[in-house]
Design an enzyme around this catalytic site. Structure first.
Site, mmCIF file in Angstrom:
data_model
loop_
_atom_site.group_PDB
_atom_site.id
_atom_site.type_symbol
_atom_site.label_atom_id
_atom_site.label_comp_id
_atom_site.label_asym_id
_atom_site.label_seq_id
_atom_site.Cartn_x
_atom_site.Cartn_y
_atom_site.Cartn_z
ATOM 1 N N ASP A 11 2.353 -56.788 -47.252
ATOM 2 C CA ASP A 11 1.000 -57.067 -47.743
ATOM 3 C C ASP A 11 1.188 -57.536 -49.176
ATOM 4 O O ASP A 11 1.527 -56.749 -50.041
ATOM 5 C CB ASP A 11 0.183 -55.777 -47.677
ATOM 6 N N TYR A 228 1.026 -43.699 -53.753
ATOM 7 C CA TYR A 228 0.296 -44.486 -52.767
ATOM 8 C C TYR A 228 0.502 -45.982 -52.981
ATOM 9 O O TYR A 228 0.225 -46.496 -54.041
ATOM 10 C CB TYR A 228 -1.205 -44.194 -52.817
ATOM 11 N N LYS A 231 -0.609 -48.126 -46.490
ATOM 12 C CA LYS A 231 0.032 -47.714 -45.239
ATOM 13 C C LYS A 231 1.056 -48.769 -44.849
ATOM 14 O O LYS A 231 0.879 -49.945 -45.121
ATOM 15 C CB LYS A 231 -1.027 -47.588 -44.143
#
Ligand code: 13P
Ligand code: 13P
Ligand code: MG
Ligand code: MG
Length: 365
Positions: A11, A228, A231
């Site tokens: 991403d 973080y 995902k």
């Protein structure tokens, strides 16, 4: 002819928010890979996307873990990141954890899966790409394809499949793997792979040390980064037919939109919805989690395809059910089991809130 199929994904910026990849970013990736193809580094390539994840599908003859191929993918993502920055896309470079390449893409952020094999007389493969979930989502699917005769009649009626398969199962926390032979060790295996955030099916083989029949990305971004970073939206490759499951057996598990981890802020459970390429744009509550199936026939390493396998009305009911389940799960709001347990959430305010309430907790004994 021995060829290697490599899929590397990242991403590198979402359009809009986390919902899709921008067409100009995909064009940029295709330009880079086209140049590599002209220089004969690659036999062939395709650029695909699922949600905000960009997938580089590449074939070559350089084997797995090849530095030149990994560097090509890495540099392609860097070029795409530049484009994403220019367009001020969301979360630019989200999955690129470092500025420098050091020989192998492992640990640098992008997910990757590679298979080297002798191309058969006819070599059909299906590549699943998902967004808003994590590699554990494949456990259920891979189990159904390779170990459940109610899904795959070939396990019963095809003499070439009747002996079952070997599953390599990774403990993502310990970075160790264990091999299970099915059907003999099915119950032992299910103890592990039912725990989808801890154990992931890395690959499946017909002989213990033989070629891979299926393989998945098993990197866990959140563990890699210690913070973080989104995902680790996963990819799964499955080779089909002629002693392996038929294409229809490989697609069949997706009639059931099973619950997976991911969705909004990577912190919820929701149904995995099988969609055509053009519908792989998670919107409602940044979801529900999506999966596309790109089918290819390999012809001396050339990627003949993709066929958009979920662009089929036969999956309409699965999508309807996914919407119903999404509604049902959403109604729980911030409660488990829709919201993930604390230790599996990507976001948490617990430490701050606990600190604020320090001293207000009284003994209940
Ligand atoms: P073929 O006999 O053409 O291989 O088809 C059998 C099959 O796998 C259909 O599911
Ligand atoms: P991605 O992991 O697809 O970037 O999604 C992150 C998120 O927070 C969605 O709400
Ligand atoms: Mg994103
Ligand atoms: Mg994503």
């Amino acid at each position: 002819m021995k060829i290697t199929l490599s899929v590397v994904k990242a991403d590198i910026g979402g359009y809009v928010g986390h919902s899709a990849s921008h067409p100009e970013v995909k064009e940029k990736a295709a330009d880079e890979l086209e140049r590599a193809k002209k220089q004969k580094k690659l036999i062939d390539y395709k650029v695909l996307s699922c949600g905000d994840d960009l997938n580089l599908v590449m074939t070559h003859e350089k084997g797995e873990d090849n530095e030149e191929i990994h560097e090509l993918a890495w540099n392609t993502f860097l070029e795409c990141t530049e484009k994403a920055r220019e367009l001020k896309l969301y979360g630019v470079g989200q999955d690129l954890l470092t500025e420098t390449f050091s020989g192998n893409i492992k640990g640098l952020g992008p997910g990757f899966v590679e298979m080297e094999f002798e191309e058969r007389e006819s070599e059909p493969v299906v590549i699943f790409m998902a967004d808003k979930t994590s590699p554990g989502a494949w456990n259920f699917i891979v189990y159904k394809i390779f170990a459940d005769p109610f899904n795959t009649p070939g396990l019963v009626i095809d003499p070439a499949m009747h002996d079952g398969f070997y599953f390599n199962v990774l403990d993502v926390y310990e970075d160790k793997f264990v091999t299970f032979k099915t059907p003999e060790e099915l119950y032992d295996m299910l103890v592990f792979i039912g725990t989808t955030e801890h154990y992931c099916v890395k690959d499946v083989r017909k002989e213990e040390d033989g070629e891979k029949v299926a393989a998945s990305t098993t990197q866990k971004l959140n563990l890699l980064a210690g913070r973080y970073v989104g995902k680790d939206d996963p990819v799964l490759i499955v080779r089909a037919q002629h002693g392996f499951p038929a294409v229809g057996e490989i697609l069949e598990p997706f009639h059931f939109p099973h619950l997976v981890e991911g969705w909004m802020r990577g912190s919820h459970r929701g149904p995995l919805m099988a969609v055509p390429f053009e519908k792989a744009t998670p919107s409602r509550f940044d979801g529900p989690p999506r999966v596309i199936a790109a089918g290819f026939q390999l012809a001396n390493g050339k990627l003949i395809g993709p066929r958009d396998h979920f662009d089929d009305p036969a999956f309409d009911m699965a999508r309807e059910k996914a919407n119903e389940v999404a509604d049902y799960m959403r109604t729980h709001g911030p409660f488990e089991p829709h919201r993930l347990p604390l230790d599996e959430m990507e976001y948490t305010t617990l430490p701050q809130v606990k600190k604020k309430l320090e001293g207000r907790f009284k003994s209940a004994k």
